[in-house]
Design an enzyme around this catalytic site. Structure first.
Site, PDB file in Angstrom:
ATOM      1  N   HIS A  38       9.518  41.199  40.152  1.00 47.97           N
ATOM      2  CA  HIS A  38       8.321  40.362  40.034  1.00 47.97           C
ATOM      3  C   HIS A  38       8.787  38.908  40.188  1.00 47.97           C
ATOM      4  O   HIS A  38       9.903  38.573  39.778  1.00 47.97           O
ATOM      5  CB  HIS A  38       7.689  40.421  38.647  1.00 47.97           C
ATOM      6  CG  HIS A  38       7.148  41.742  38.220  1.00 47.97           C
ATOM      7  ND1 HIS A  38       7.915  42.696  37.624  1.00 47.97           N
ATOM      8  CD2 HIS A  38       5.892  42.241  38.268  1.00 47.97           C
ATOM      9  CE1 HIS A  38       7.159  43.739  37.316  1.00 47.97           C
ATOM     10  NE2 HIS A  38       5.922  43.495  37.706  1.00 47.97           N
ATOM     11  N   ASP A  43      10.379  37.556  37.082  1.00 53.62           N
ATOM     12  CA  ASP A  43      11.612  38.176  36.566  1.00 53.62           C
ATOM     13  C   ASP A  43      12.770  37.366  37.141  1.00 53.62           C
ATOM     14  O   ASP A  43      13.741  37.063  36.465  1.00 53.62           O
ATOM     15  CB  ASP A  43      11.866  39.600  37.082  1.00 53.62           C
ATOM     16  CG  ASP A  43      10.713  40.546  36.934  1.00 53.62           C
ATOM     17  OD1 ASP A  43       9.951  40.380  35.978  1.00 53.62           O
ATOM     18  OD2 ASP A  43      10.605  41.466  37.778  1.00 53.62           O
TER      19      ASP A  43
HETATM   20  C1  XUL Z   1       3.539  48.643  34.617  1.00 53.92           C
HETATM   21  C2  XUL Z   1       4.246  48.866  35.885  1.00 53.92           C
HETATM   22  C3  XUL Z   1       4.717  47.632  36.592  1.00 53.92           C
HETATM   23  C4  XUL Z   1       4.609  47.701  38.079  1.00 53.92           C
HETATM   24  C5  XUL Z   1       4.935  46.411  38.780  1.00 53.92           C
HETATM   25  O1  XUL Z   1       3.122  49.801  33.987  1.00 53.92           O
HETATM   26  O2  XUL Z   1       4.470  49.969  36.288  1.00 53.92           O
HETATM   27  O3  XUL Z   1       6.018  47.392  36.199  1.00 53.92           O
HETATM   28  O4  XUL Z   1       5.435  48.688  38.599  1.00 53.92           O
HETATM   29  O5  XUL Z   1       4.116  45.371  38.389  1.00 53.92           O
END
Ligand code: XUL
Ligand code: CO
Length: 449
Positions: free
Chosen positions: A109, A112
């Site tokens: 992300h 992150d």
């Molecule tokens: C949350 C989830 C996230 C997504 C990316 O449940 O799975 O980590 O994969 O935003």
């Protein structure tokens, strides 16, 4: 990987060797027992079938904090107070981990990798800086980005949603983040871009204009798609279904809901699904069910590999170890012809009580071996002609004659009625569920060697 020039030892995971395949009889916890990247199955290497990825958020950002208490781990890469110094230590730790685990892909992300600044422009700059560092490390290690995404759920401004927020000003902030995250994904050669609708849903139906929110969501995705294509993103956009948590209800409820949404809004040509095991089970389905629905629609894009806990309903994001699940999952993936540009991303976290740095390796090794075994066993089950006979043989009455004409839309309702009257009571045929289940167990017990 950062090494001490004097000792040759690595900085963050000292004492941990590069993880290698040692075969099923090895009792070394830091070795693969089944995942042999070069082993060929159906003419393709295991590495190519499975396309494993490590996620940045659980593995390098999470500390074991839960709603009842703070983190239990204080990793060395998270120690420095200066955000750039901390983000740089973290990326060094991440690439050291990737190299030692011998995994080909990673996922992140925006926040992150970088950290949110005081303004949109500052946040963009932070991300650009970190993308520059990631580019260098990708080049040095050969690592590839499976997908990038934007965190549109942690910041308090997103408490009522991001693209579906009732306040347009918040929607613009979400757009700014997605734009920068798409730029970052393209700069890092990402093969996919993910939208997990963290808070795209509602907490209170009576205060939510669901019609308008869903329209906004579709418009937002169209704009993101158009921008991505305009900057040269040729990969796949992925929606990751999840029924609830954090919201009471999320619009991307499950695979079939998302397939309908994508088709309704003309997005199915650019978007596919990123199916996560624990999200499917939260929706009351099995992991294999959501994979099958996506694959049947031609929209199986990628997988977030993890598992829930059968005794509770949370999104526990445990590492996948259940062979029954991985075998069923890989049966769907193999039948679908593979994951294409997708992969198996470990969206999974070690338990709060697992505090040793080696636990991160042990967890990933277990997940990789579980899917490698799933792949080997699924291939054998599918190659057994009883498997397709038990499934497809049940439909043989549609293969020719009137059944085929029905499939072709050539028989109207009165014609069907006349056939029913002529043919009388249909002969019953056993569904053979237990026979199928026993066959799968026989292959699991024979193992993956
Ligand atoms: C949350 C989830 C996230 C997504 C990316 O449940 O799975 O980590 O994969 O935003
Ligand atoms: Co996920």
């Amino acid at each position: 990987m950062t090494r001490n020039v004097h000792t040759g030892e690595t900085a963050y995971f000292p004492g941990i060797p590069r993880i290698r395949y040692e075969g099923p009889d090895s009792d070394n916890p830091l070795a693969f027992k089944a995942y042999d990247p070069e082993r060929e199955i159906r003419g393709r290497s295991m590495e190519d079938h499975l396309r494993f990825a490590v996620c940045y958020w659980h593995t390098f950002c999470a500390t074991g904090a839960d709603p009842f208490g703070p983190g239990t781990r204080a990793p060395a890469w998270a120690a420095k107070p200066d955000p750039l110094a901390r983000a740089t230590d973290r990326i060094d730790a991440a690439f050291e981990f990737f190299s030692k685990l011998n995994v080909p892909h990673w996922c992140f992300h925006d926040f992150d990798l970088a950290w949110e600044g005081a303004s949109v422009a500052e946040s963009e700059k932070n991300l650009e800086t970190m993308v520059g560092l990631a580019q260098e490390r990708q080049k040095a290690t050969g690592m590839k980005l499976l997908w990038g995404t934007a965190n549109l759920f942690s910041h308090p401004r997103y408490m009522n949603g991001a693209a579906t927020n009732p306040d347009f000003a918040v929607v613009t902030r979400a757009a700014a983040q997605v734009k920068a995250a798409l730029d970052a994904t393209v700069a890092l050669g990402g093969e996919n871009y993910v939208f997990w609708g963290g808070r795209e849903g509602y907490a209170c139906l009576q205060t939510t204009d669901t019609r308008r929110e869903l329209e906004h969501f579709a418009t937002f995705l169209h704009q993101a798609r158009d921008y991505g294509r305009s900057i040269g993103f040729e990969g796949t956009f992925l929606i990751e279904p999840k029924p609830m948590e954090p919201m009471k209800h999320q619009y991307d409820f499950d695979a079939q809901t998302v397939i309908g949404f994508l088709r309704h809004h003309g997005l199915a040509g650019d978007f596919k699904l990123n199916v996560e095991a624990n999200h499917a089970t939260l929706a009351g389905h099995s992991f294999a069910h959501d994979l099958r629905m996506a694959a049947d629609a031609g929209l199986l894009g990628s997988i977030d590999a993890n598992r829930g806990d059968p005794q509770n309903g949370w999104d526990t994001d445990q590492f996948p170890t259940d062979l029954y699940d991985t075998v069923h999952a890989m049966m769907v993936v193999l039948e679908a012809g593979g994951l294409g540009g997708g992969g198996l991303n470990f969206d999974a976290k070690v338990r709060r009580e697992s505090i040793d740095p080696e636990d991160l390796f042990i967890a990933h090794i277990g997940g990789m071996d579980a899917f490698a075994r799933g792949l080997i066993i699924a291939d054998r089950i599918l190659a057994d002609e009883r498997t397709s006979a038990l499934r497809f043989g049940r439909y043989e009455s549609f293969d020719d004659g009137d059944g085929k004409r029905f499939e072709n839309g050539e028989l109207d309702l009165p014609a069907l009625r006349n056939l029913a009257a002529e043919n009388g009571e249909p002969a019953q045929r056993s569904g053979k569920q237990e026979l199928m289940e026993n066959l799968i167990n026989d292959y699991i017990v024979r193992g993956a060697a």
